[in-house]
Design a protein around this motif. Structure first.
Motif, PDB file in Angstrom:
ATOM      1  N   VAL A 141      14.787-108.214  17.641  1.00 21.88           N
ATOM      2  CA  VAL A 141      14.726-109.520  17.059  1.00 21.88           C
ATOM      3  C   VAL A 141      13.947-110.043  15.841  1.00 21.88           C
ATOM      4  O   VAL A 141      14.567-110.741  14.969  1.00 21.88           O
ATOM      5  N   ALA A 142      12.898-109.347  15.897  1.00 28.03           N
ATOM      6  CA  ALA A 142      12.208-109.249  14.488  1.00 28.03           C
ATOM      7  C   ALA A 142      13.020-108.791  13.362  1.00 28.03           C
ATOM      8  O   ALA A 142      12.875-109.685  12.161  1.00 28.03           O
ATOM      9  N   GLN A 143      13.652-107.767  13.586  1.00 29.99           N
ATOM     10  CA  GLN A 143      14.451-107.519  12.355  1.00 29.99           C
ATOM     11  C   GLN A 143      15.493-108.237  12.118  1.00 29.99           C
ATOM     12  O   GLN A 143      15.767-108.516  10.818  1.00 29.99           O
ATOM     13  N   LEU A 144      16.024-108.984  12.902  1.00 28.35           N
ATOM     14  CA  LEU A 144      17.148-109.760  12.725  1.00 28.35           C
ATOM     15  C   LEU A 144      16.810-111.222  12.021  1.00 28.35           C
ATOM     16  O   LEU A 144      17.086-111.957  11.040  1.00 28.35           O
ATOM     17  N   ARG A 145      15.743-111.674  12.483  1.00 26.42           N
ATOM     18  CA  ARG A 145      15.046-112.931  11.960  1.00 26.42           C
ATOM     19  C   ARG A 145      14.477-112.389  10.302  1.00 26.42           C
ATOM     20  O   ARG A 145      14.521-113.447   9.614  1.00 26.42           O
ATOM     21  N   LEU A 146      13.983-111.440  10.402  1.00 33.74           N
ATOM     22  CA  LEU A 146      13.480-111.086   8.873  1.00 33.74           C
ATOM     23  C   LEU A 146      14.628-110.904   7.990  1.00 33.74           C
ATOM     24  O   LEU A 146      14.332-111.344   6.754  1.00 33.74           O
ATOM     25  N   THR A 147      15.583-110.369   8.310  1.00 33.54           N
ATOM     26  CA  THR A 147      16.801-109.986   7.417  1.00 33.54           C
ATOM     27  C   THR A 147      17.427-111.558   7.118  1.00 33.54           C
ATOM     28  O   THR A 147      18.076-111.578   6.082  1.00 33.54           O
ATOM     29  N   TRP A 148      17.450-112.435   8.005  1.00 37.30           N
ATOM     30  CA  TRP A 148      17.812-113.811   7.571  1.00 37.30           C
ATOM     31  C   TRP A 148      16.923-114.448   6.626  1.00 37.30           C
ATOM     32  O   TRP A 148      17.379-114.935   5.437  1.00 37.30           O
ATOM     33  N   TRP A 149      15.644-113.842   6.593  1.00 40.69           N
ATOM     34  CA  TRP A 149      14.754-114.808   5.216  1.00 40.69           C
ATOM     35  C   TRP A 149      15.213-113.831   4.099  1.00 40.69           C
ATOM     36  O   TRP A 149      15.075-114.172   3.151  1.00 40.69           O
ATOM     37  N   HIS A 150      15.470-112.555   4.179  1.00 40.33           N
ATOM     38  CA  HIS A 150      15.686-111.655   3.017  1.00 40.33           C
ATOM     39  C   HIS A 150      16.831-112.105   2.427  1.00 40.33           C
ATOM     40  O   HIS A 150      16.944-112.408   1.268  1.00 40.33           O
ATOM     41  N   GLU A 151      18.238-112.483   3.076  1.00 38.03           N
ATOM     42  CA  GLU A 151      19.252-113.093   2.710  1.00 38.03           C
ATOM     43  C   GLU A 151      19.230-114.282   2.038  1.00 38.03           C
ATOM     44  O   GLU A 151      19.735-114.678   0.935  1.00 38.03           O
ATOM     45  N   ALA A 152      18.330-115.204   2.654  1.00 39.26           N
ATOM     46  CA  ALA A 152      18.245-116.556   2.111  1.00 39.26           C
ATOM     47  C   ALA A 152      17.144-116.426   0.706  1.00 39.26           C
ATOM     48  O   ALA A 152      17.602-117.297  -0.029  1.00 39.26           O
ATOM     49  N   LEU A 153      16.322-115.582   0.720  1.00 37.44           N
ATOM     50  CA  LEU A 153      15.581-115.577  -0.513  1.00 37.44           C
ATOM     51  C   LEU A 153      16.384-115.045  -1.639  1.00 37.44           C
ATOM     52  O   LEU A 153      16.230-115.357  -2.728  1.00 37.44           O
ATOM     53  N   ALA A 154      17.214-113.919  -1.398  1.00 37.53           N
ATOM     54  CA  ALA A 154      17.968-113.230  -2.291  1.00 37.53           C
ATOM     55  C   ALA A 154      18.954-114.289  -2.867  1.00 37.53           C
ATOM     56  O   ALA A 154      19.309-114.332  -4.017  1.00 37.53           O
ATOM     57  N   ALA A 155      19.315-115.146  -1.995  1.00 43.08           N
ATOM     58  CA  ALA A 155      20.466-116.175  -2.557  1.00 43.08           C
ATOM     59  C   ALA A 155      19.940-117.481  -3.235  1.00 43.08           C
ATOM     60  O   ALA A 155      20.412-118.402  -3.429  1.00 43.08           O
ATOM     61  N   LEU A 156      18.596-117.470  -3.096  1.00 46.41           N
ATOM     62  CA  LEU A 156      17.878-118.580  -3.691  1.00 46.41           C
ATOM     63  C   LEU A 156      18.254-119.130  -4.946  1.00 46.41           C
ATOM     64  O   LEU A 156      18.478-120.502  -5.263  1.00 46.41           O
ATOM     65  N   PRO A 157      18.628-118.069  -5.880  1.00 42.13           N
ATOM     66  CA  PRO A 157      18.749-118.681  -7.337  1.00 42.13           C
ATOM     67  C   PRO A 157      20.207-119.196  -7.233  1.00 42.13           C
ATOM     68  O   PRO A 157      20.781-119.849  -8.396  1.00 42.13           O
ATOM     69  N   SER A 158      21.241-118.999  -6.251  1.00 41.07           N
ATOM     70  CA  SER A 158      22.529-119.141  -6.593  1.00 41.07           C
ATOM     71  C   SER A 158      23.140-120.275  -6.216  1.00 41.07           C
ATOM     72  O   SER A 158      24.064-120.786  -6.540  1.00 41.07           O
ATOM     73  N   GLY A 159      22.270-121.287  -5.608  1.00 39.49           N
ATOM     74  CA  GLY A 159      22.828-122.499  -5.209  1.00 39.49           C
ATOM     75  C   GLY A 159      21.785-123.099  -4.151  1.00 39.49           C
ATOM     76  O   GLY A 159      20.543-122.890  -4.225  1.00 39.49           O
ATOM     77  N   ASP A 160      22.205-124.451  -3.558  1.00 37.65           N
ATOM     78  CA  ASP A 160      21.213-125.084  -2.800  1.00 37.65           C
ATOM     79  C   ASP A 160      20.962-124.170  -1.669  1.00 37.65           C
ATOM     80  O   ASP A 160      21.672-123.639  -0.946  1.00 37.65           O
TER      81      ASP A 160
END
Length: 220
Positions: free
Chosen positions: A56-75
């Protein structure tokens, strides 16, 4: 910092009153963006160390990784930490490396993994220095702070001891420099971390608070 906690849903100072003081040393124009970075770190720490199921921790951390990596690309998603970081111009791709560091703690880390954790989590200080326009050596400071704070957070005595041993020389090096006015909030956090590891005085003791005040004035 109370308002920041209400805004982000988590305390950027992680419940540490001296960190509230230290983060308050950041210039008003960048203070909210800086707080969002530390709120991110507190969130990742809670997921990595406060979630019982590693999957569960892995899944939640992965969400944050993907959201951070996408930060410059749009809203960014309608998430207050991400919104504040985007508004501050934070480098999401760099900050995504912090998630990798926290992910290392989901398994028993050896010393190499601990050192890598320090480097990856320590990006927090590098990004905070960049947003603040501080020219100081934030890399060493960030690595030392990341490991010292892990030593404070973990309930594993062996891991705490190993993290503290790695942190001490880094913190000594970081505190030896004279910090710029823009970077003194980070220098203050270094002094707080050293005092936490020393355990000679309680958090909030007058001598500790006076030490932070002196650092704010002198950069030492």
């Amino acid at each position: 910092m109370v308002n920041e906690t209400e805004t982000f849903g988590i305390d950027p100072a992680a419940g540490h009153p001296e960190r509230v003081l230290a983060l308050g040393y950041a210039a008003p124009a960048v203070r909210h963006g800086i707080a969002s970075l530390f709120a991110l770190d507190a969130t990742l720490a809670k997921l990595a160390m406060g979630t019982r199921d590693p999957m569960v921790a892995q899944l939640r951390l992965t969400w944050w990784h993907e959201a951070l990596a996408a930060l410059p690309s749009g809203d960014p998603p309608a998430q207050p930490i991400l919104r504040a970081m985007a508004a501050a111009g934070a480098d999401g791709a760099a900050l995504a490396q912090m998630e990798i560091g926290w992910e290392r703690l989901l398994a028993a880390p050896d010393d190499a993994a601990l050192s890598a954790f320090g480097e990856e989590r320590g990006i927090l200080f590098c990004e905070a220095a960049r947003l603040a326009g501080a020219p100081d050596d934030a890399t060493t400071a960030g690595r030392g702070w990341a490991l010292a704070d892990l030593a404070r957070l973990t309930v594993d005595p062996a891991l705490s001891s190993r993290a503290a041993s790695l942190a001490l020389p880094l913190l000594a090096q970081a505190s030896a420099q004279r910090w710029s006015r823009a970077g003194r909030f980070l220098g203050a956090l270094v002094h707080v971390a050293r005092a936490d590891l020393a355990e000679e005085q309680a958090v909030g003791a007058p001598a500790r608070v006076l030490r932070l005040a002196w650092h704010r004035l002198s950069g030492r």
